[in-house]
Write a protein that holds these residues in place. Structure first.
Motif, PDB file in Angstrom:
ATOM      1  N   GLY A   1       0.807  -1.217   0.000  1.00 22.94           N
ATOM      2  CA  GLY A   1       0.000   0.000   0.000  1.00 22.94           C
ATOM      3  C   GLY A   1       0.836   1.261   0.000  1.00 22.94           C
ATOM      4  O   GLY A   1       0.497   2.248  -0.665  1.00 22.94           O
ATOM      5  N   ILE A   2       1.945   1.257   0.733  1.00 22.44           N
ATOM      6  CA  ILE A   2       2.756   2.472   0.849  1.00 22.44           C
ATOM      7  C   ILE A   2       3.379   2.872  -0.482  1.00 22.44           C
ATOM      8  O   ILE A   2       3.562   4.053  -0.770  1.00 22.44           O
ATOM      9  CB  ILE A   2       3.839   2.292   1.945  1.00 22.44           C
ATOM     10  N   ASP A   3       3.683   1.870  -1.343  1.00 25.03           N
ATOM     11  CA  ASP A   3       4.273   2.167  -2.656  1.00 25.03           C
ATOM     12  C   ASP A   3       3.267   2.855  -3.568  1.00 25.03           C
ATOM     13  O   ASP A   3       3.649   3.642  -4.440  1.00 25.03           O
ATOM     14  CB  ASP A   3       4.774   0.877  -3.303  1.00 25.03           C
ATOM     15  N   ILE A   4       1.982   2.553  -3.372  1.00 28.17           N
ATOM     16  CA  ILE A   4       0.939   3.212  -4.165  1.00 28.17           C
ATOM     17  C   ILE A   4       0.660   4.609  -3.630  1.00 28.17           C
ATOM     18  O   ILE A   4       0.573   5.583  -4.382  1.00 28.17           O
ATOM     19  CB  ILE A   4      -0.352   2.370  -4.158  1.00 28.17           C
ATOM     20  N   LEU A   5       0.532   4.730  -2.303  1.00 30.11           N
ATOM     21  CA  LEU A   5       0.171   6.024  -1.713  1.00 30.11           C
ATOM     22  C   LEU A   5       1.254   7.070  -1.911  1.00 30.11           C
ATOM     23  O   LEU A   5       0.969   8.268  -1.958  1.00 30.11           O
ATOM     24  CB  LEU A   5      -0.130   5.846  -0.215  1.00 30.11           C
ATOM     25  N   LYS A   6       2.512   6.644  -2.052  1.00 29.45           N
ATOM     26  CA  LYS A   6       3.604   7.607  -2.259  1.00 29.45           C
ATOM     27  C   LYS A   6       3.524   8.292  -3.617  1.00 29.45           C
ATOM     28  O   LYS A   6       4.109   9.350  -3.815  1.00 29.45           O
ATOM     29  CB  LYS A   6       4.951   6.892  -2.129  1.00 29.45           C
ATOM     30  N   ARG A   7       2.794   7.689  -4.543  1.00 26.81           N
ATOM     31  CA  ARG A   7       2.714   8.264  -5.882  1.00 26.81           C
ATOM     32  C   ARG A   7       1.842   9.525  -5.881  1.00 26.81           C
ATOM     33  O   ARG A   7       0.866   9.612  -5.144  1.00 26.81           O
ATOM     34  CB  ARG A   7       2.121   7.244  -6.857  1.00 26.81           C
TER      35      ARG A   7
ATOM     36  N   LYS B   1       2.653  12.063   6.105  1.00 27.89           N
ATOM     37  CA  LYS B   1       3.811  11.300   6.576  1.00 27.89           C
ATOM     38  C   LYS B   1       4.351  10.366   5.503  1.00 27.89           C
ATOM     39  O   LYS B   1       5.566  10.215   5.347  1.00 27.89           O
ATOM     40  CB  LYS B   1       3.438  10.499   7.820  1.00 27.89           C
ATOM     41  N   VAL B   2       3.460   9.737   4.753  1.00 23.79           N
ATOM     42  CA  VAL B   2       3.874   8.784   3.725  1.00 23.79           C
ATOM     43  C   VAL B   2       4.453   9.498   2.513  1.00 23.79           C
ATOM     44  O   VAL B   2       5.547   9.183   2.049  1.00 23.79           O
ATOM     45  CB  VAL B   2       2.688   7.891   3.308  1.00 23.79           C
ATOM     46  N   LYS B   3       3.734  10.474   1.991  1.00 22.08           N
ATOM     47  CA  LYS B   3       4.137  11.126   0.753  1.00 22.08           C
ATOM     48  C   LYS B   3       5.405  11.966   0.914  1.00 22.08           C
ATOM     49  O   LYS B   3       6.166  12.146  -0.035  1.00 22.08           O
ATOM     50  CB  LYS B   3       3.000  11.993   0.223  1.00 22.08           C
ATOM     51  N   TYR B   4       5.618  12.494   2.107  1.00 20.35           N
ATOM     52  CA  TYR B   4       6.759  13.395   2.320  1.00 20.35           C
ATOM     53  C   TYR B   4       7.799  12.790   3.269  1.00 20.35           C
ATOM     54  O   TYR B   4       8.601  13.505   3.853  1.00 20.35           O
ATOM     55  CB  TYR B   4       6.261  14.741   2.860  1.00 20.35           C
ATOM     56  N   GLU B   5       7.784  11.469   3.382  1.00 19.59           N
ATOM     57  CA  GLU B   5       8.667  10.790   4.335  1.00 19.59           C
ATOM     58  C   GLU B   5      10.130  11.158   4.122  1.00 19.59           C
ATOM     59  O   GLU B   5      10.855  11.470   5.067  1.00 19.59           O
ATOM     60  CB  GLU B   5       8.480   9.276   4.214  1.00 19.59           C
ATOM     61  N   GLY B   6      10.598  11.126   2.874  1.00 19.39           N
ATOM     62  CA  GLY B   6      11.999  11.428   2.589  1.00 19.39           C
ATOM     63  C   GLY B   6      12.365  12.858   2.929  1.00 19.39           C
ATOM     64  O   GLY B   6      13.421  13.117   3.532  1.00 19.39           O
ATOM     65  N   TYR B   7      11.502  13.798   2.557  1.00 12.37           N
ATOM     66  CA  TYR B   7      11.767  15.211   2.840  1.00 12.37           C
ATOM     67  C   TYR B   7      11.766  15.478   4.352  1.00 12.37           C
ATOM     68  O   TYR B   7      12.600  16.251   4.852  1.00 12.37           O
ATOM     69  CB  TYR B   7      10.710  16.094   2.165  1.00 12.37           C
ATOM     70  N   ILE B   8      10.827  14.855   5.043  1.00 12.36           N
ATOM     71  CA  ILE B   8      10.742  15.042   6.493  1.00 12.36           C
ATOM     72  C   ILE B   8      12.004  14.507   7.166  1.00 12.36           C
ATOM     73  O   ILE B   8      12.557  15.135   8.080  1.00 12.36           O
ATOM     74  CB  ILE B   8       9.479  14.353   7.050  1.00 12.36           C
ATOM     75  N   ALA B   9      12.481  13.349   6.696  1.00  9.35           N
ATOM     76  CA  ALA B   9      13.705  12.769   7.265  1.00  9.35           C
ATOM     77  C   ALA B   9      14.903  13.695   7.057  1.00  9.35           C
ATOM     78  O   ALA B   9      15.746  13.864   7.949  1.00  9.35           O
ATOM     79  CB  ALA B   9      13.970  11.404   6.639  1.00  9.35           C
ATOM     80  N   LYS B  10      14.990  14.308   5.882  1.00 14.67           N
ATOM     81  CA  LYS B  10      16.089  15.243   5.615  1.00 14.67           C
ATOM     82  C   LYS B  10      16.007  16.465   6.533  1.00 14.67           C
ATOM     83  O   LYS B  10      17.030  16.945   7.031  1.00 14.67           O
ATOM     84  CB  LYS B  10      16.061  15.680   4.148  1.00 14.67           C
ATOM     85  N   GLU B  11      14.786  16.978   6.722  1.00 12.72           N
ATOM     86  CA  GLU B  11      14.606  18.125   7.617  1.00 12.72           C
ATOM     87  C   GLU B  11      15.056  17.788   9.036  1.00 12.72           C
ATOM     88  O   GLU B  11      15.751  18.570   9.684  1.00 12.72           O
ATOM     89  CB  GLU B  11      13.135  18.544   7.635  1.00 12.72           C
TER      90      GLU B  11
END
Length: 625
Positions: free
Chosen positions: A508-514, A545-555
């Motif tokens: 599910g997470i791979d779909i929602l990230k799109r 949280k799902v869609k912006y996970e990478g950006y949030i981690a960088k912040e």
């Protein structure tokens, strides 16, 4: 009631409401002194709550246990989420409020609050001994003693109402000016300076031709400021606002009469809010623009008064009428109230520490527009922080300071106490370097633990918050662990969004990230996820949280170095003026601000990296000495 209190709050605006309520809720005997009890929580300018960054501040106030969000949700005229076409770091909630209903609701809650005594009086001076404030002198009540005094006087201190060539003492919305207290502050060594703000004319709804305006409706989603709100105002019960623009005749009339405006004829020399300028200032500053945007917004649920947002002016009354009549749909509009500018005394914010306490003066805190800010939301946030810290001081608890990565309230206070303000300060999303972490959806996750710790969030609400966090975590866990089990439904959804059908299994997470894929459409395709029944706010949190996970981690990773600087504490007794190696400007600025940490010192204008390196060296020498 005797005249001895734990806390005395002077001023019944939005800062005073939050400060007084927070100390009373914690069991402190609190006096809220105001010129007019019927004007508590009044909205002398536009009766709206929220907007860019400000909407997030209201959510932060609510997460800390404050009142503004609850009051804004009570019976709004309109609710709307702004910037929905942009990223989550700038999306904010805005509501239009009933100018009578909002303060009436707040007043009803305050009047029923134990430990809170509302006193109608005018404070003329502070009572103090050797830089220790121990009460106030009021016109009717005489000496009122208090262990801590919190000043939240807004725009009332020595205030003057100005339009055209007319100027006279007065407060906002027809109230009296507060005379005497500013002189008392000066005698105590507290510096004040003049600021100004303004408000536009109010128009009679019955005389407006709305067919010439563009209607602006609210949202039909279940939007709320307070996490405790469980009722919503449907779109069918909301009132519309309207968009219009100035005409060439408007601009020409203003240009021809600039010498009539108090803002240009020398009557006003103080600074006003940069992000809420008068219409004549916009015409001069943006001379290349052929027109300027204005909004017609209702002030009451059952009244005829409309607020002409964007048309603040310092023109005399007769010119105000002529200017209004050049606008589309307002050719025959009747003015119910004329615009005015108000000039007032404010306190130089570099005199405060990050708890909103006045440096060098014991027992004195300040909050709101007296601190050089603008807006109801900024005032309420500062009032709540001053109230919490006053309570902590009385209980012998540590200072409560929010960092820049924890809250917009932390950004605001840090800006004020390190940079100062030579104009009314307004919060904007651009002021926060970590705004992706300071979102509308996660204010409760950032701040509810604090509100509960200080006794402003009760156990029932705290447990509801914990259950919400658990549901969000469970939803994200399912998205990571489970494959989308409705393959036929998934293929239909993929094709709908321009992707080819597939026989491959997807978590599910791979779909929602799109992009363009939503939780609401995905959840029915996953058995365990469809059983969770998340509400609107919870879905928003999961998607973000799902869609912006990478950006949030960088912040989050980028703030680690700044956290180290904030942990490097500077003694309040450091002699900066005689510190070898510092430039003269840095010595003066550091001595004036007296930062609490290396991080705070690095943000002071006039203190450069070489100066910070000297401070780090001195700190290292002290720690190894």
């Amino acid at each position: 009631m005797d005249n001895v209190f734990d806390v005395i709050v002077v001023g019944g605006g939005h800062a005073g409401v939050e400060a007084a309520r927070s100390t009373a809720l914690r069991g402190f005997k609190t006096a809220l002194i105001t010129l007019n009890g019927k004007m508590i929580a009044n909205m002398p300018c536009n009766p709206h709550i929220g907007g860019s960054a400000k909407g997030i501040v209201v959510r932060e106030i609510d997460a800390l246990g404050g009142l503004m969000g609850v009051a804004a949700d009570h019976r709004p005229l309109q609710m709307k989420m702004l910037n929905t076409g942009k990223g989550p770091g700038v999306q904010c909630l805005r509501s239009q409020q009933d100018k009578r209903g909002y303060p009436a609701f707040v007043q009803s809650l305050l009047s029923a609050l134990p430990n809170l005594f509302i006193i109608e009086d005018e404070v003329k001076a502070l009572s103090y001994v050797d830089k220790r404030v121990n009460g106030v002198f009021a016109s009717k009540s005489g000496l009122l003693q208090g262990k801590i005094v919190i000043l939240t006087t807004g725009t009332y201190l020595d205030s003057t109402i100005i339009s055209g060539t007319s100027a006279y003492p007065g407060g906002p919305d027809g109230e009296e000016s507060s005379i005497g207290l500013a002189a008392s502050l000066n005698a105590l060594g507290v510096k004040t300076f003049r600021l100004k703000t303004g408000t536009p004319p109010r128009l009679d709804k019955k005389t407006i031709d709305f067919s010439k305006a563009e209607i602006q409706i609210g949202s039909d989603e279940p939007l709320r400021f307070s996490y405790s709100t469980n009722h919503y105002t449907p779109l069918a019960e909301q009132l519309p606002c309207y968009l219009i623009y100035t005409t060439p005749a408007t601009i020409e009339l203003i240009k021809e009469n600039l010498d009539q405006s108090a803002l240009f004829n020398g009557l006003i020399n103080s600074s006003g809010p940069r992000y809420c300028p008068s219409i004549e200032s916009k015409v001069v500053r943006f001379a290349d623009k052929p027109r300027h945007q204005l909004f017609l917004e209702p002030e009451f649920a059952d009244g005829d008064s409309f607020y002409l947002q964007g048309f603040s002016t310092g023109m005399p009354h007769e010119l105000q009428e002529a200017m209004v009549h050049t606008l589309p749909g307002l050719e025959h509009a009747k003015l119910l109230k004329y615009a005015y500018q108000i000039e007032y005394e404010a306190l130089c914010p570099l005199q405060f520490d990050a708890t909103m306490k006045v440096k060098g003066v014991e027992g004195l805190y300040c909050a709101g527009q007296i601190c050089g800010t603008s807006g109801y939301e900024e005032a309420a946030g500062l009032g709540l922080m001053a109230g919490i810290n006053a309570g902590n001081e009385l209980l012998g608890l540590p200072k409560f300071i929010l960092s820049r990565e924890e809250a917009y309230i932390g950004v605001m206070i840090d800006d004020l106490v390190t940079k100062g303000a030579d104009e009314p300060y307004r919060l904007l999303t651009s002021r926060a370097e970590h705004r992706l972490l300071l979102r509308h959806d996660n204010a409760d996750a950032r701040l509810t633990e604090y509100g509960h710790r200080f006794g402003l969030i009760d156990e029932e609400r705290y447990q509801a918050y914990k259950r919400k966090m658990a549901r969000i975590d469970e939803a994200i866990a399912i998205l990571k662990e489970d494959l989308v089990d409705d393959r036929e439904g998934l293929n239909a959804y993929l094709i709908e969004n321009g992707f080819p059908a597939t026989n491959q299994g997807f978590h599910g997470i791979d779909i929602l990230k799109r992009p363009h894929f939503s939780f609401a459409r995905l959840a029915p395709l996953m058995t365990r996820l469809s059983c969770l029944a998340l509400d609107y706010d919870e879905v928003l949190s999961v998607e973000t949280k799902v869609k912006y996970e990478g950006y949030i981690a960088k912040e989050e990773a980028s703030i680690e170095s700044s956290r180290k600087k904030e942990s490097m504490v500077l003694s309040p007794s450091i002699d900066y003026l005689h510190m070898d190696g510092l430039r003269l400007e840095a010595r003066q600025k550091l001595d004036q601000v007296r930062p609490l940490s290396i991080g705070e010192a690095s943000r002071i204008p006039g203190v450069n990296p070489a100066d910070v390196a000297i401070l780090l060296l001195k700190l290292k020498e002290k720690n190894h000495g």
